[in-house]
Design a protein around this motif. Structure first.
Motif, PDB file in Angstrom:
ATOM      1  N   GLN A  65      -5.449  11.694   9.055  1.00  0.00           N
ATOM      2  CA  GLN A  65      -5.769  10.380   9.612  1.00  0.00           C
ATOM      3  C   GLN A  65      -4.784   9.356   9.072  1.00  0.00           C
ATOM      4  O   GLN A  65      -4.744   9.097   7.876  1.00  0.00           O
ATOM      5  CB  GLN A  65      -7.196   9.976   9.240  1.00  0.00           C
ATOM      6  N   PRO A  66      -3.996   8.712   9.919  1.00  0.00           N
ATOM      7  CA  PRO A  66      -3.012   7.744   9.426  1.00  0.00           C
ATOM      8  C   PRO A  66      -3.668   6.445   8.965  1.00  0.00           C
ATOM      9  O   PRO A  66      -4.705   6.035   9.485  1.00  0.00           O
ATOM     10  CB  PRO A  66      -2.128   7.491  10.652  1.00  0.00           C
ATOM     11  N   LEU A  67      -3.061   5.826   7.958  1.00  0.00           N
ATOM     12  CA  LEU A  67      -3.512   4.511   7.524  1.00  0.00           C
ATOM     13  C   LEU A  67      -3.097   3.478   8.572  1.00  0.00           C
ATOM     14  O   LEU A  67      -1.954   3.460   9.022  1.00  0.00           O
ATOM     15  CB  LEU A  67      -2.897   4.156   6.168  1.00  0.00           C
ATOM     16  N   LEU A  68      -4.018   2.601   8.950  1.00  0.00           N
ATOM     17  CA  LEU A  68      -3.742   1.631  10.011  1.00  0.00           C
ATOM     18  C   LEU A  68      -2.869   0.475   9.547  1.00  0.00           C
ATOM     19  O   LEU A  68      -2.232  -0.189  10.365  1.00  0.00           O
ATOM     20  CB  LEU A  68      -5.053   1.104  10.587  1.00  0.00           C
ATOM     21  N   THR A  69      -2.848   0.203   8.257  1.00  0.00           N
ATOM     22  CA  THR A  69      -1.931  -0.819   7.733  1.00  0.00           C
ATOM     23  C   THR A  69      -1.263  -0.260   6.486  1.00  0.00           C
ATOM     24  O   THR A  69      -1.919  -0.017   5.481  1.00  0.00           O
ATOM     25  CB  THR A  69      -2.655  -2.135   7.388  1.00  0.00           C
ATOM     26  N   GLY A  70       0.029  -0.051   6.580  1.00  0.00           N
ATOM     27  CA  GLY A  70       0.767   0.543   5.479  1.00  0.00           C
ATOM     28  C   GLY A  70       1.973  -0.275   5.075  1.00  0.00           C
ATOM     29  O   GLY A  70       2.113  -1.441   5.454  1.00  0.00           O
ATOM     30  N   PRO A  71       2.881   0.329   4.312  1.00  0.00           N
ATOM     31  CA  PRO A  71       4.045  -0.394   3.794  1.00  0.00           C
ATOM     32  C   PRO A  71       4.882  -1.078   4.865  1.00  0.00           C
ATOM     33  O   PRO A  71       5.346  -2.207   4.665  1.00  0.00           O
ATOM     34  CB  PRO A  71       4.835   0.704   3.076  1.00  0.00           C
ATOM     35  N   ALA A  72       5.095  -0.439   6.002  1.00  0.00           N
ATOM     36  CA  ALA A  72       5.923  -1.046   7.046  1.00  0.00           C
ATOM     37  C   ALA A  72       5.285  -2.316   7.591  1.00  0.00           C
ATOM     38  O   ALA A  72       5.983  -3.290   7.905  1.00  0.00           O
ATOM     39  CB  ALA A  72       6.162  -0.042   8.181  1.00  0.00           C
ATOM     40  N   ASP A  73       3.959  -2.315   7.699  1.00  0.00           N
ATOM     41  CA  ASP A  73       3.260  -3.499   8.201  1.00  0.00           C
ATOM     42  C   ASP A  73       3.365  -4.658   7.216  1.00  0.00           C
ATOM     43  O   ASP A  73       3.569  -5.804   7.611  1.00  0.00           O
ATOM     44  CB  ASP A  73       1.790  -3.161   8.458  1.00  0.00           C
ATOM     45  N   GLY A  74       3.216  -4.344   5.937  1.00  0.00           N
ATOM     46  CA  GLY A  74       3.349  -5.390   4.930  1.00  0.00           C
ATOM     47  C   GLY A  74       4.735  -5.984   4.893  1.00  0.00           C
ATOM     48  O   GLY A  74       4.906  -7.207   4.748  1.00  0.00           O
ATOM     49  N   ARG A  75       5.748  -5.140   5.045  1.00  0.00           N
ATOM     50  CA  ARG A  75       7.124  -5.636   5.025  1.00  0.00           C
ATOM     51  C   ARG A  75       7.418  -6.484   6.257  1.00  0.00           C
ATOM     52  O   ARG A  75       8.098  -7.522   6.174  1.00  0.00           O
ATOM     53  CB  ARG A  75       8.108  -4.467   4.937  1.00  0.00           C
ATOM     54  N   ARG A  76       6.935  -6.060   7.409  1.00  0.00           N
ATOM     55  CA  ARG A  76       7.165  -6.811   8.651  1.00  0.00           C
ATOM     56  C   ARG A  76       6.556  -8.213   8.550  1.00  0.00           C
ATOM     57  O   ARG A  76       7.197  -9.212   8.906  1.00  0.00           O
ATOM     58  CB  ARG A  76       6.567  -6.067   9.829  1.00  0.00           C
ATOM     59  N   ALA A  77       5.332  -8.295   8.064  1.00  0.00           N
ATOM     60  CA  ALA A  77       4.672  -9.600   7.958  1.00  0.00           C
ATOM     61  C   ALA A  77       5.411 -10.506   6.982  1.00  0.00           C
ATOM     62  O   ALA A  77       5.549 -11.722   7.223  1.00  0.00           O
ATOM     63  CB  ALA A  77       3.223  -9.413   7.517  1.00  0.00           C
ATOM     64  N   LEU A  78       5.907  -9.940   5.884  1.00  0.00           N
ATOM     65  CA  LEU A  78       6.657 -10.754   4.919  1.00  0.00           C
ATOM     66  C   LEU A  78       7.978 -11.228   5.512  1.00  0.00           C
ATOM     67  O   LEU A  78       8.393 -12.373   5.287  1.00  0.00           O
ATOM     68  CB  LEU A  78       6.888  -9.953   3.635  1.00  0.00           C
ATOM     69  N   ARG A  79       8.642 -10.376   6.281  1.00  0.00           N
ATOM     70  CA  ARG A  79       9.884 -10.783   6.948  1.00  0.00           C
ATOM     71  C   ARG A  79       9.633 -11.942   7.906  1.00  0.00           C
ATOM     72  O   ARG A  79      10.414 -12.890   7.981  1.00  0.00           O
ATOM     73  CB  ARG A  79      10.483  -9.608   7.719  1.00  0.00           C
ATOM     74  N   LEU A  80       8.525 -11.894   8.646  1.00  0.00           N
ATOM     75  CA  LEU A  80       8.194 -12.978   9.559  1.00  0.00           C
ATOM     76  C   LEU A  80       7.848 -14.256   8.798  1.00  0.00           C
ATOM     77  O   LEU A  80       8.207 -15.367   9.225  1.00  0.00           O
ATOM     78  CB  LEU A  80       7.031 -12.570  10.457  1.00  0.00           C
ATOM     79  N   PRO A 127      -0.383   7.583  -0.907  1.00  0.00           N
ATOM     80  CA  PRO A 127      -0.749   6.665   0.176  1.00  0.00           C
ATOM     81  C   PRO A 127      -0.868   5.239  -0.342  1.00  0.00           C
ATOM     82  O   PRO A 127      -1.359   5.011  -1.462  1.00  0.00           O
ATOM     83  CB  PRO A 127      -2.112   7.189   0.639  1.00  0.00           C
ATOM     84  N   LEU A 128      -0.436   4.272   0.464  1.00  0.00           N
ATOM     85  CA  LEU A 128      -0.610   2.857   0.129  1.00  0.00           C
ATOM     86  C   LEU A 128      -1.142   2.122   1.345  1.00  0.00           C
ATOM     87  O   LEU A 128      -0.558   2.181   2.429  1.00  0.00           O
ATOM     88  CB  LEU A 128       0.700   2.219  -0.342  1.00  0.00           C
ATOM     89  N   PHE A 129      -2.253   1.434   1.152  1.00  0.00           N
ATOM     90  CA  PHE A 129      -2.891   0.649   2.202  1.00  0.00           C
ATOM     91  C   PHE A 129      -2.714  -0.827   1.864  1.00  0.00           C
ATOM     92  O   PHE A 129      -2.975  -1.248   0.729  1.00  0.00           O
ATOM     93  CB  PHE A 129      -4.375   0.993   2.289  1.00  0.00           C
ATOM     94  N   VAL A 130      -2.284  -1.626   2.835  1.00  0.00           N
ATOM     95  CA  VAL A 130      -2.130  -3.067   2.646  1.00  0.00           C
ATOM     96  C   VAL A 130      -3.332  -3.767   3.277  1.00  0.00           C
ATOM     97  O   VAL A 130      -3.669  -3.506   4.440  1.00  0.00           O
ATOM     98  CB  VAL A 130      -0.827  -3.586   3.283  1.00  0.00           C
TER      99      VAL A 130
END
Length: 358
Positions: free
Chosen positions: A326-341, A142-145
């Motif tokens: 229980q899913p992590l609310l902020t994960g790798p996809a969220d970190g990548r999306r914010a960096l792309r923006l 698991p990775l949490f951002v």
């Protein structure tokens, strides 16, 4: 879940890592904390106060920082991350070191099979981000951002109200985030710029509130606070507009200078009304005299303003390790999306044109 072999039945659910079922005990989570600077100390304090977590190792490149924080929380210390990662009692890694080290620390933690909590941003370039995520996926950890603002009580209530439809269909989001003063130039030289360092929190908040991925980014900015920031090729004052496929708009306002304190406000407009989260103040006392009214000054900075959010994100991560369902609310996809923006905002600032995130 059934406790795996070698684990007592009270140790809770297990995760499968490297083909091996490992326990994540609801009793105590031993942590290797990498980074003993300001934010590392915030995490160390919160981990120590948590009923089911504690710092076992403190790692920092400066001996004085590692030693002093370790002594304060009753932990081991080292200059070498490998010492903490090799400890079989360490069951999670907290990365609070400089951004330039995040990718290497994530890769090392993933190879050690340890769940990871990492401060934002994961990286300053998408290719480096993807390198780290490849290791995380291969290790199946698991990775949490650390986009802690999603855990702020007021912002979470705004999100919850949006979900109920109490203000109708979302049409406009406005996010204001202004620091009391800019960080040292020595920090800014390696920060990745305002969009990747400061606004990345707001870009994540925007995506979270919009509930849809922005398809267009337009940015304008200036260096009005400190001429040295301009000489670095960065800006200290910026506006960014995001647009979704359905035409919903979001405007983010950032400044490195707010002489009146740490300014953090949020407003969303819907077809049936508006939701607003105001600044947090030390108290609610206002003074009124014949000269007019006076309110308390705003909180000094992010450590004070988001104290509850830091505690909440920590508790969320600990609970997610205890209960893999229980899913992590902020994960790798969220970190990548914010960096792309953030990359798109930087590109728009340079070109003067709207940009579609790649």
């Amino acid at each position: 879940a059934t406790a795996p072999s070698g684990c007592s039945s009270d140790r809770g659910p297990a995760r499968v890592l490297h083909g091996e079922r490992r326990c994540y005990s609801p009793l105590m989570l031993d942590v290797c904390l990498i980074g003993a600077g300001r934010i590392g100390r915030v995490h160390a304090q919160n981990l120590t106060a948590h009923p089911r977590a504690r710092v076992r190792w403190v790692i920092d490149r400066l001996e004085s920082s590692a030693r002093s924080l370790a002594e304060a929380v009753g932990a081991h210390w080292s200059l070498n991350p490998g010492d903490g990662l090799a400890d079989p009692q360490v069951r999670a890694v907290w990365i609070a070191s400089p951004t330039s080290t995040h990718v290497d620390m994530i890769r090392a933690a993933a190879r050690a099979g340890k769940p990871i909590f990492c401060e934002k941003p994961i990286a300053l370039a998408l290719d480096r981000y993807d390198e780290a995520m490849a290791e995380v996926e291969a290790a199946d950890v698991p990775l949490f951002v650390g986009f802690n603002r999603r855990f702020d009580p007021s912002f979470r209530r705004v999100k919850a109200e949006l979900a109920t439809g109490s203000v109708g269909k979302l049409e406009l989001v406005q996010i204001i985030s202004r620091d009391p003063s800019p960080p040292p130039v020595e920090y800014l030289e390696h920060s990745g710029g305002l969009f990747r360092d400061m606004m990345i929190h707001d870009l994540d908040m925007a995506s979270w509130l919009l509930g849809d991925e922005p398809i267009e980014v337009y940015a304008v900015g200036s260096a009005l606070v400190d001429a040295q920031i301009g000489r670095l090729g960065d800006v200290d004052t910026a506006l960014v507009t995001l647009r979704t496929a359905e035409g919903v708009l979001c405007q983010i306002s950032n400044s490195r200078r707010a002489t009146y304190g740490y300014d953090q406000r949020l407003e969303v407009l819907g077809s049936k009304g508006m939701l607003r989260a105001e600044n947090v103040q030390p108290d609610t006392v206002s003074r009124w005299t014949e000269d007019g009214g006076q309110l308390p000054r705003l909180l000094d900075f992010f450590v004070e303003r988001y104290a509850a959010a830091y505690r909440a994100e920590l508790d969320h991560f600990v609970r997610a390790l205890e209960d893999p369902s229980q899913p992590l609310l902020t994960g790798p996809a969220d970190g990548r999306r914010a960096l792309r923006l953030a990359d798109a905002a930087a590109e728009s600032l340079e070109s003067g044109q709207p940009v579609r995130p790649g």
